[in-house]
Design a protein around this motif. Structure first.
Motif, PDB file in Angstrom:
ATOM      1  N   ALA A 175       0.770  -1.237  -0.194  1.00 56.49           N
ATOM      2  CA  ALA A 175       0.128  -0.032   0.116  1.00 56.49           C
ATOM      3  C   ALA A 175       0.899   1.208  -0.058  1.00 56.49           C
ATOM      4  O   ALA A 175       0.311   2.283  -0.286  1.00 56.49           O
ATOM      5  CB  ALA A 175      -0.950  -0.005   1.011  1.00 56.49           C
ATOM      6  N   TYR A 176       2.080   1.113   0.404  1.00 58.21           N
ATOM      7  CA  TYR A 176       2.982   2.228   0.417  1.00 58.21           C
ATOM      8  C   TYR A 176       4.113   2.188  -0.810  1.00 58.21           C
ATOM      9  O   TYR A 176       4.847   3.052  -0.643  1.00 58.21           O
ATOM     10  CB  TYR A 176       3.856   2.123   1.709  1.00 58.21           C
ATOM     11  CG  TYR A 176       2.765   2.386   2.886  1.00 58.21           C
ATOM     12  CD1 TYR A 176       2.328   3.599   3.326  1.00 58.21           C
ATOM     13  CD2 TYR A 176       2.270   1.316   3.418  1.00 58.21           C
ATOM     14  CE1 TYR A 176       1.521   3.560   4.177  1.00 58.21           C
ATOM     15  CE2 TYR A 176       1.236   1.173   4.460  1.00 58.21           C
ATOM     16  CZ  TYR A 176       1.133   2.308   5.049  1.00 58.21           C
ATOM     17  OH  TYR A 176       0.031   2.618   5.721  1.00 58.21           O
ATOM     18  N   GLU A 177       3.813   1.660  -1.924  1.00 55.51           N
ATOM     19  CA  GLU A 177       4.624   1.551  -3.022  1.00 55.51           C
ATOM     20  C   GLU A 177       4.732   3.078  -3.526  1.00 55.51           C
ATOM     21  O   GLU A 177       5.778   3.361  -4.066  1.00 55.51           O
ATOM     22  CB  GLU A 177       4.151   0.721  -4.131  1.00 55.51           C
ATOM     23  CG  GLU A 177       5.013   0.512  -5.412  1.00 55.51           C
ATOM     24  CD  GLU A 177       4.352   1.795  -6.357  1.00 55.51           C
ATOM     25  OE1 GLU A 177       5.169   2.347  -7.275  1.00 55.51           O
ATOM     26  OE2 GLU A 177       3.186   2.164  -6.165  1.00 55.51           O
ATOM     27  N   LEU A 178       3.824   3.705  -3.460  1.00 55.89           N
ATOM     28  CA  LEU A 178       3.736   5.153  -3.939  1.00 55.89           C
ATOM     29  C   LEU A 178       4.731   6.029  -3.271  1.00 55.89           C
ATOM     30  O   LEU A 178       5.169   6.727  -3.860  1.00 55.89           O
ATOM     31  CB  LEU A 178       2.499   5.652  -4.124  1.00 55.89           C
ATOM     32  CG  LEU A 178       1.984   7.143  -4.624  1.00 55.89           C
ATOM     33  CD1 LEU A 178       2.150   7.076  -6.002  1.00 55.89           C
ATOM     34  CD2 LEU A 178       0.671   7.601  -4.039  1.00 55.89           C
ATOM     35  N   LYS A 179       4.857   5.911  -2.011  1.00 55.51           N
ATOM     36  CA  LYS A 179       5.954   6.491  -1.284  1.00 55.51           C
ATOM     37  C   LYS A 179       7.228   6.301  -1.534  1.00 55.51           C
ATOM     38  O   LYS A 179       8.154   7.367  -1.833  1.00 55.51           O
ATOM     39  CB  LYS A 179       5.742   6.260   0.172  1.00 55.51           C
ATOM     40  CG  LYS A 179       4.173   6.777   0.821  1.00 55.51           C
ATOM     41  CD  LYS A 179       4.138   8.360   0.742  1.00 55.51           C
ATOM     42  CE  LYS A 179       2.623   8.646   0.192  1.00 55.51           C
ATOM     43  NZ  LYS A 179       2.622  10.102   0.219  1.00 55.51           N
ATOM     44  N   GLU A 180       7.532   5.209  -1.749  1.00 50.75           N
ATOM     45  CA  GLU A 180       8.746   4.921  -2.493  1.00 50.75           C
ATOM     46  C   GLU A 180       9.112   5.457  -4.037  1.00 50.75           C
ATOM     47  O   GLU A 180      10.286   6.070  -4.094  1.00 50.75           O
ATOM     48  CB  GLU A 180       9.198   3.310  -2.636  1.00 50.75           C
ATOM     49  CG  GLU A 180       9.120   2.725  -1.106  1.00 50.75           C
ATOM     50  CD  GLU A 180       9.101   1.028  -1.433  1.00 50.75           C
ATOM     51  OE1 GLU A 180       9.582   0.497  -2.338  1.00 50.75           O
ATOM     52  OE2 GLU A 180       8.504   0.552  -0.239  1.00 50.75           O
ATOM     53  N   ARG A 181       8.111   5.332  -4.690  1.00 49.24           N
ATOM     54  CA  ARG A 181       8.312   5.852  -6.002  1.00 49.24           C
ATOM     55  C   ARG A 181       8.242   7.356  -6.105  1.00 49.24           C
ATOM     56  O   ARG A 181       9.176   7.763  -6.761  1.00 49.24           O
ATOM     57  CB  ARG A 181       6.903   5.415  -6.922  1.00 49.24           C
ATOM     58  CG  ARG A 181       7.013   5.933  -8.294  1.00 49.24           C
ATOM     59  CD  ARG A 181       6.098   5.282  -9.334  1.00 49.24           C
ATOM     60  NE  ARG A 181       4.866   4.891  -8.592  1.00 49.24           N
ATOM     61  CZ  ARG A 181       3.414   5.064  -8.773  1.00 49.24           C
ATOM     62  NH1 ARG A 181       3.304   5.998  -9.972  1.00 49.24           N
ATOM     63  NH2 ARG A 181       2.518   4.704  -8.229  1.00 49.24           N
ATOM     64  N   GLU A 182       7.792   7.983  -5.296  1.00 48.48           N
ATOM     65  CA  GLU A 182       7.775   9.528  -4.853  1.00 48.48           C
ATOM     66  C   GLU A 182       9.326   9.826  -4.765  1.00 48.48           C
ATOM     67  O   GLU A 182       9.675  10.903  -5.495  1.00 48.48           O
ATOM     68  CB  GLU A 182       6.925  10.054  -3.776  1.00 48.48           C
ATOM     69  CG  GLU A 182       5.514   9.960  -4.299  1.00 48.48           C
ATOM     70  CD  GLU A 182       4.666  10.273  -2.959  1.00 48.48           C
ATOM     71  OE1 GLU A 182       3.381  10.497  -3.174  1.00 48.48           O
ATOM     72  OE2 GLU A 182       5.148  10.546  -1.849  1.00 48.48           O
ATOM     73  N   GLN A 183      10.007   9.395  -3.894  1.00 49.69           N
ATOM     74  CA  GLN A 183      11.445   9.778  -3.418  1.00 49.69           C
ATOM     75  C   GLN A 183      12.200   9.205  -4.951  1.00 49.69           C
ATOM     76  O   GLN A 183      13.133  10.273  -5.200  1.00 49.69           O
ATOM     77  CB  GLN A 183      12.053   8.626  -2.453  1.00 49.69           C
ATOM     78  CG  GLN A 183      11.274   9.207  -1.169  1.00 49.69           C
ATOM     79  CD  GLN A 183      11.973   8.683   0.044  1.00 49.69           C
ATOM     80  OE1 GLN A 183      13.249   8.548  -0.013  1.00 49.69           O
ATOM     81  NE2 GLN A 183      11.227   7.818   0.796  1.00 49.69           N
ATOM     82  N   GLU A 184      11.927   8.242  -5.506  1.00 49.35           N
ATOM     83  CA  GLU A 184      12.480   7.867  -6.835  1.00 49.35           C
ATOM     84  C   GLU A 184      12.590   9.254  -7.983  1.00 49.35           C
ATOM     85  O   GLU A 184      13.470   9.440  -8.667  1.00 49.35           O
ATOM     86  CB  GLU A 184      12.531   6.783  -7.371  1.00 49.35           C
ATOM     87  CG  GLU A 184      12.812   5.570  -6.625  1.00 49.35           C
ATOM     88  CD  GLU A 184      12.104   4.065  -6.746  1.00 49.35           C
ATOM     89  OE1 GLU A 184      11.480   3.945  -8.017  1.00 49.35           O
ATOM     90  OE2 GLU A 184      12.381   3.348  -5.982  1.00 49.35           O
ATOM     91  N   GLU A 185      11.406   9.663  -8.137  1.00 51.07           N
ATOM     92  CA  GLU A 185      10.980  10.285  -9.254  1.00 51.07           C
ATOM     93  C   GLU A 185      11.223  11.853  -9.006  1.00 51.07           C
ATOM     94  O   GLU A 185      11.295  12.778  -9.658  1.00 51.07           O
ATOM     95  CB  GLU A 185       9.582  10.264  -9.662  1.00 51.07           C
ATOM     96  CG  GLU A 185       9.305   9.005 -10.194  1.00 51.07           C
ATOM     97  CD  GLU A 185       7.781   8.612 -10.643  1.00 51.07           C
ATOM     98  OE1 GLU A 185       6.868   9.338 -10.083  1.00 51.07           O
ATOM     99  OE2 GLU A 185       7.749   7.374 -11.040  1.00 51.07           O
ATOM    100  N   ALA A 186      11.040  12.326  -7.603  1.00 46.86           N
ATOM    101  CA  ALA A 186      11.132  13.741  -7.176  1.00 46.86           C
ATOM    102  C   ALA A 186      12.308  14.335  -7.516  1.00 46.86           C
ATOM    103  O   ALA A 186      13.477  13.659  -7.456  1.00 46.86           O
ATOM    104  CB  ALA A 186      10.807  13.817  -5.724  1.00 46.86           C
ATOM    105  N   GLY A 187      12.184  15.667  -7.824  1.00 48.03           N
ATOM    106  CA  GLY A 187      13.332  16.538  -8.296  1.00 48.03           C
ATOM    107  C   GLY A 187      13.607  17.388  -6.996  1.00 48.03           C
ATOM    108  O   GLY A 187      14.757  17.776  -6.606  1.00 48.03           O
ATOM    109  N   ALA A 188      12.459  17.526  -6.146  1.00 49.28           N
ATOM    110  CA  ALA A 188      12.853  18.570  -4.801  1.00 49.28           C
ATOM    111  C   ALA A 188      11.818  18.267  -3.826  1.00 49.28           C
ATOM    112  O   ALA A 188      10.626  17.988  -4.357  1.00 49.28           O
ATOM    113  CB  ALA A 188      13.041  19.840  -5.165  1.00 49.28           C
ATOM    114  N   LEU A 189      12.066  18.498  -2.683  1.00 47.65           N
ATOM    115  CA  LEU A 189      11.022  18.424  -1.583  1.00 47.65           C
ATOM    116  C   LEU A 189      10.474  19.940  -1.371  1.00 47.65           C
ATOM    117  O   LEU A 189      11.434  20.544  -1.137  1.00 47.65           O
ATOM    118  CB  LEU A 189      11.512  17.702  -0.441  1.00 47.65           C
ATOM    119  CG  LEU A 189      10.671  17.357   0.635  1.00 47.65           C
ATOM    120  CD1 LEU A 189       9.457  16.393   0.455  1.00 47.65           C
ATOM    121  CD2 LEU A 189      11.431  16.772   1.884  1.00 47.65           C
TER     122      LEU A 189
END
Length: 190
Positions: free
Chosen positions: A41-55
């Motif tokens: 259910a938290y796969e999206l959270k891992e993907r966000e870190q991989e794809e993000a350019g900045a927080l």
């Protein structure tokens, strides 16, 4: 142009306050206390870190996350990437040096200008007040929502209560997990 993504754990009635826990909120820690943990259910959270350019964070969320996230293995992807904090009161002396490059933005105009720069998506975690301002200024491009099967009643909401014209969203990804959590990814239609 960068995509600005608002990501949130949200109850079915729209509350985002204290999903992992924070003092002073009666339902603090609701994501872990009331719903069984399923890693998928938290796969999206891992993907966000991989794809993000900045927080991108508001001051309150920055002050909550910056003492904790730099040392957490599950947030290692955010340690190295640039961070931006939208605040009119925070000073450079208030920034946590262990968390890498952090820039203070003083206005939504600064956020709009940042969106015009090259780079990967800007990911907004927490930051309820910032999310309200970003939505009202039409700066949010996408929502990543993990919707929990809970009704919490009182609490900070993800979406502003501003009286405005309807805003259409397009569902681009969704999944429901055995624990009742729903992943909903919406693009804002312009």
């Amino acid at each position: 142009m960068r995509t600005l993504v608002s990501t949130a754990f949200v109850s079915l009635d729209g509350v985002v306050e204290a999903p992992g826990g924070e003092p002073g909120y009666r339902n603090s820690g609701w994501t872990f206390r009331h719903v069984d943990f399923l890693p998928e259910a938290y796969e999206l959270k891992e993907r966000e870190q991989e794809e993000a350019g900045a927080l991108l964070l508001g001051r309150v969320s920055y002050e909550a996350f910056s003492p904790v996230w730099p040392g957490m293995a599950e947030f290692a992807g955010y340690r190295a990437m640039p961070k931006y904090v939208v605040s009119t009161t925070l000073g450079t002396a208030d920034l946590v040096p262990e968390w890498g490059e952090t820039t203070i933005l003083r206005s939504l105009d600064d956020v709009a200008a940042l969106k015009e720069t090259p780079g990967g998506p800007l990911i907004v975690h927490g930051s309820a007040a910032l999310n309200h301002a970003l939505a009202d200024a039409d700066l949010v491009d996408r929502y990543h929502l993990l919707v929990f099967p809970l009704l919490l009643g009182a609490g900070k909401r993800l979406f502003p209560a501003t009286d405005r014209d309807a805003r259409k969203l397009t569902l681009v990804e969704h999944e429901t997990y055995a624990n009742g959590v729903q992943k909903n990814v919406f693009d804002v239609v312009r």
